[in-house]
Design an enzyme around this catalytic site. Structure first.
Site, PDB file in Angstrom:
ATOM      1  N   ALA A  62      51.736  94.257  18.384  1.00  0.00           N
ATOM      2  CA  ALA A  62      51.069  92.965  18.620  1.00  0.00           C
ATOM      3  C   ALA A  62      49.955  93.028  19.667  1.00  0.00           C
ATOM      4  CB  ALA A  62      52.065  91.863  18.998  1.00  0.00           C
ATOM      5  N   ALA A  63      49.594  94.219  20.116  1.00  0.00           N
ATOM      6  CA  ALA A  63      48.502  94.309  21.099  1.00  0.00           C
ATOM      7  C   ALA A  63      47.194  93.786  20.488  1.00  0.00           C
ATOM      8  CB  ALA A  63      48.334  95.747  21.559  1.00  0.00           C
ATOM      9  N   GLY A  64      46.890  94.251  19.268  1.00  0.00           N
ATOM     10  CA  GLY A  64      45.663  93.807  18.595  1.00  0.00           C
ATOM     11  C   GLY A  64      45.724  92.321  18.267  1.00  0.00           C
ATOM     12  N   ASP A  65      46.881  91.858  17.838  1.00  0.00           N
ATOM     13  CA  ASP A  65      47.030  90.432  17.495  1.00  0.00           C
ATOM     14  C   ASP A  65      46.830  89.564  18.741  1.00  0.00           C
ATOM     15  OD1 ASP A  65      47.784  91.406  15.006  1.00  0.00           O
ATOM     16  OD2 ASP A  65      49.913  91.365  15.495  1.00  0.00           O
TER      17      ASP A  65
HETATM   18  O1  RIB Z   1      50.620  93.648  14.281  1.00  0.00           O
HETATM   19  C1  RIB Z   1      51.989  93.727  14.550  1.00  0.00           C
HETATM   20  C2  RIB Z   1      52.779  93.075  13.443  1.00  0.00           C
HETATM   21  O2  RIB Z   1      52.581  93.801  12.260  1.00  0.00           O
HETATM   22  C3  RIB Z   1      54.279  93.075  13.682  1.00  0.00           C
HETATM   23  O3  RIB Z   1      54.727  91.954  14.401  1.00  0.00           O
HETATM   24  C4  RIB Z   1      54.834  93.177  12.278  1.00  0.00           C
HETATM   25  O4  RIB Z   1      55.441  92.004  11.829  1.00  0.00           O
HETATM   26  C5  RIB Z   1      53.665  93.580  11.386  1.00  0.00           C
HETATM   27  O5  RIB Z   1      53.305  92.568  10.569  1.00  0.00           O
END
Ligand code: RIB
Length: 303
Positions: free
Chosen positions: A251-254
């Site tokens: 989730a770093a990029g998110d």
């Molecule tokens: O970008 C990370 C996400 O990618 C995770 O939370 C996982 O669910 C996948 O979709």
């Protein structure tokens, strides 16, 4: 005033297997421990935007199951408007299986489930929400036709569209790229889309020129621990990442994208500062385990 952000994307329950190292083909290894967390690229981006104080709405789908209930509850706890999340009986809520190594590196396999049923009809029902937003964000864990529909509504209403082209796909429809204002690939995704291998500043500039040529005005290429490269309004620069010890990069990029959509002025005039803010947010995410549990609030980022 807080930005209004609409995310159309995936919602997953993350099943995290904590291991020392990845098994070799044919090898059996023992898990050190197992944990679950809220995740999904879209949901992570929405949580990051909301925790950075954006007024956030979500367009997506979950199954009519306990995972779906859990994910709706978690998103509501972050004050995310879930009225455009449809509960479907014919598919399970999306899940991801994450092999998390001691080094903090992860390998992810996901099962799209209800995410694969997101359609342009979901977008039709959320038209007004998109029209009242500042930013519309999407990625590729939900079907591309729905992303195109959302960006069409956003473009017609003069709203800023942000495309995170992840997970990487080889051929992105030109229709979607033409509706994109900001694109945020990482190095691997960028190479797959543009065919240009990123090795140095020159190749970053060539990649940016490729996207600008498609009509995308702002290009942000994320470079992991090396920071990010931005090209906008005829200017480009590389912005360093904060040096931290990563325990889990999930989730770093998110987080980067969600925090950016919350911090950025809709006219992009503060792009440098917004990227520094987003980098700081994502450097906090990598220092904690799990997706939702690791995404920081605005106060923590500013500290
Ligand atoms: O970008 C990370 C996400 O990618 C995770 O939370 C996982 O669910 C996948 O979709």
């Amino acid at each position: 005033m807080a930005n209004k952000v609409v995310v159309i994307g995936s919602i997953n329950v993350d099943n995290i297997m904590h291991i020392d190292n990845l098994p070799q083909p044919g090898e059996t290894i023992k898990m050190n421990s197992f944990s679950k967390a809220g995740g999904g690229k879209g949901a992570n981006q929405a949580v990051a935007a909301a925790r950075s104080q954006a007024e956030t709405s979500f367009i997506g789908r979950v199954g009519d199951d306990s995972n779906g209930k859990m994910m709706l509850k978690l998103l509501k706890e972050d004050n995310i408007d879930t009225k455009h999340i449809t509960v479907v009986p014919q598919a399970d809520t999306g899940q991801a299986y994450i092999l998390l190594q001691k080094s903090g590196q992860n390998s992810i396999i996901y099962q799209a489930g209800a995410n694969s049923l997101v359609t342009s009809e979901d977008v039709d029902q959320a038209q007004e929400t998109i029209q009242k937003s500042d930013f519309v964000v999407t990625e590729f864990e939900t079907p591309i036709p729905a992303a195109i529909a959302a960006f069409e509504v956003a473009r017609a209403a003069n709203k800023v569209t942000i495309l995170n082209p992840a997970p990487a796909v080889k051929k992105i429809p030109e229709e979607l790229l033409k509706l994109t204002d900001i694109i945020t690939p990482n190095e691997t995704e960028s190479e797959l889309i543009s065919g240009i291998k990123i090795t140095d500043e020159q190749s970053l500039k060539e990649s940016a020129a490729f996207y600008h040529g498609l009509g995308i005005s702002c290009v942000i290429i994320t470079l992991g621990s090396k920071g990010s490269f931005v090209s906008h309004n005829g200017q480009s620069e590389q912005i360093s990442a904060f040096k931290v010890k990563a325990v889990d990069t999930t989730a770093a990029g998110d987080t980067f994208i969600g925090a950016l959509s919350s911090e950025l002025d809709p006219d992009l005039s503060n792009i440098h500062d917004a990227i520094v803010y987003a980098s700081q947010a994502s450097s906090l995410t990598v220092q904690k385990l799990g997706a939702f549990p690791s995404i920081p609030k605005r106060e923590a980022v500013l500290e």
